[in-house]
Design an enzyme around this catalytic site. Structure first.
Site, PDB file in Angstrom:
ATOM      1  N   LEU A 125      -3.719  -9.407  -5.073  1.00 11.84           N
ATOM      2  CA  LEU A 125      -2.498  -9.081  -3.904  1.00 11.84           C
ATOM      3  C   LEU A 125      -2.645  -7.576  -5.531  1.00 11.84           C
ATOM      4  O   LEU A 125      -2.726  -7.922  -6.531  1.00 11.84           O
ATOM      5  CB  LEU A 125      -1.656 -10.164  -4.464  1.00 11.84           C
ATOM      6  CG  LEU A 125      -1.818 -11.523  -2.986  1.00 11.84           C
ATOM      7  CD1 LEU A 125      -0.696 -11.744  -3.046  1.00 11.84           C
ATOM      8  CD2 LEU A 125      -2.109 -10.437  -1.871  1.00 11.84           C
ATOM      9  N   HIS A 182      -0.114  -4.527  -0.985  1.00 12.91           N
ATOM     10  CA  HIS A 182       0.583  -5.568  -0.171  1.00 12.91           C
ATOM     11  C   HIS A 182       1.834  -6.108  -0.301  1.00 12.91           C
ATOM     12  O   HIS A 182       2.578  -6.405   0.904  1.00 12.91           O
ATOM     13  CB  HIS A 182      -0.606  -7.071  -0.851  1.00 12.91           C
ATOM     14  CG  HIS A 182      -1.958  -7.062  -0.671  1.00 12.91           C
ATOM     15  ND1 HIS A 182      -2.787  -7.513  -1.737  1.00 12.91           N
ATOM     16  CD2 HIS A 182      -3.207  -7.003   0.673  1.00 12.91           C
ATOM     17  CE1 HIS A 182      -3.646  -6.960  -1.334  1.00 12.91           C
ATOM     18  NE2 HIS A 182      -3.917  -6.741  -0.063  1.00 12.91           N
ATOM     19  N   GLY A 186      -0.751  -3.024   6.972  1.00  7.42           N
ATOM     20  CA  GLY A 186      -1.399  -1.887   5.982  1.00  7.42           C
ATOM     21  C   GLY A 186      -2.104  -0.247   6.924  1.00  7.42           C
ATOM     22  O   GLY A 186      -3.375  -0.663   7.574  1.00  7.42           O
TER      23      GLY A 186
END
Ligand code: AMP
Length: 280
Positions: free
Chosen positions: A33, A37, A147
């Site tokens: 991550l 994120h 995303g």
């Protein structure tokens, strides 16, 4: 934060929360991550009572076994970051918890599946829809956050949600970048310091397209951006597309929503990035 590795225990826990009318926001990740994120987690926190994040490196979306093997796995650091971000639930299953032997999966996703990323990573979006379908069935979220970084993935998942009438709202979140413009990615870990410098040409070319969109026609824009990338040492361009934001077909002057998408190998690492040039 509560961590679950079993889908059954997670489902039982979520069932109780839903019974008390809590709304669930969901972020699916493959771990390693970064702030990109975390920005999804933060938005999910603002818009829901409970946030669930999955960390699962999904084998079925990798068409190259070496890529799967070397995908970064940093679950301890991931857990800390999620805790700090205020995530409520982490789902971190093993592969055999998610897949029961040799499962078959095929969804007719139309031609978008085979364009751009689909052309360079055959079967990738079948694997993505397979795992996201499973995760949605387990978590049953009100909203799911993805995303813009994986623009085509968002289109494909939207298509699946429509086709299967899944009761979830999808939210597209902006791309988070390093201070110098490089799009954050779990794969950036693999870049050597030289690669890291060369990789900047991708966001530079996209920014150039945004800044010069009104000054040239589309074929000229594409040619110039390709030239910028091709003249950068250590960068091998897979594609640079100026595309219709809904179909990913080449854009024309009349296209309502336009996005520029790029994929390239920088050293040994394949990176993707994009920028929306005209909002539809
Ligand atoms: P991944 O772990 O790479 O599968 O990504 C999980 C989610 O985070 C996907 O919805 C990605 O699009 C999103 N994501 C990845 N990188 C970024 C970024 N730089 N900014 C915002 N979202 C991102």
């Amino acid at each position: 934060m509560k961590t679950f590795t079993s889908k059954k225990t997670l489902q039982e826990y979520l069932h109780q929360l839903k019974a008390s009318n809590k709304t669930i926001g969901f972020v699916a990740t493959m771990g390693a991550l970064h702030q990109g994120h975390i920005s999804l987690i933060e938005l999910a926190k603002q818009q829901n009572d409970i946030v669930v994040c999955s960390v699962f490196v999904n084998p079925t979306q990798f068409n190259d076994p070496k890529d799967l093997e070397k995908y970064p796995r940093t679950i301890e650091a991931d857990t800390k970051m999620l805790e700090q971000a205020g995530c409520d639930i982490l789902f971190n299953p093993e592969v055999n918890e998610m897949y029961d032997g040799n499962e078959q999966w095929h969804l007719n996703l139309g031609e978008t599946e085979h364009l751009l990323e689909g052309e360079f990573r055959p079967g990738h979006y079948q694997g993505v829809t397979q795992v996201v379908n499973k995760l949605f069935n387990i978590v049953n979220p009100d909203k799911a956050y993805f995303g813009q970084k994986d623009y085509q993935q968002f289109l494909i998942i939207s298509k699946m949600v429509d086709m299967l009438n899944m009761p979830v709202n999808l939210v597209m979140c902006p791309i988070l970048r390093e201070a110098d413009g490089l799009a954050m990615s779990s794969r950036n870990i693999h870049l050597t310091p030289e690669d890291r410098q060369h990789a900047l040409v991708l966001s530079k070319a996209l920014n150039w397209l945004k800044d010069n969109f009104d000054k040239h026609n589309i074929p000229e824009l594409k040619q110039e951006a390709e030239k910028m990338i091709n003249s950068e040492p250590g960068v091998e361009l897979d594609y640079l597309a100026i595309a219709d934001g809904d179909t990913l077909h080449p854009a024309t002057e009349n296209t309502k929503s336009i996005v520029a998408l790029v994929a390239a190998k920088v050293g040994k690492t394949r990176l993707i990035d994009n920028v929306i040039l005209v909002h539809g």
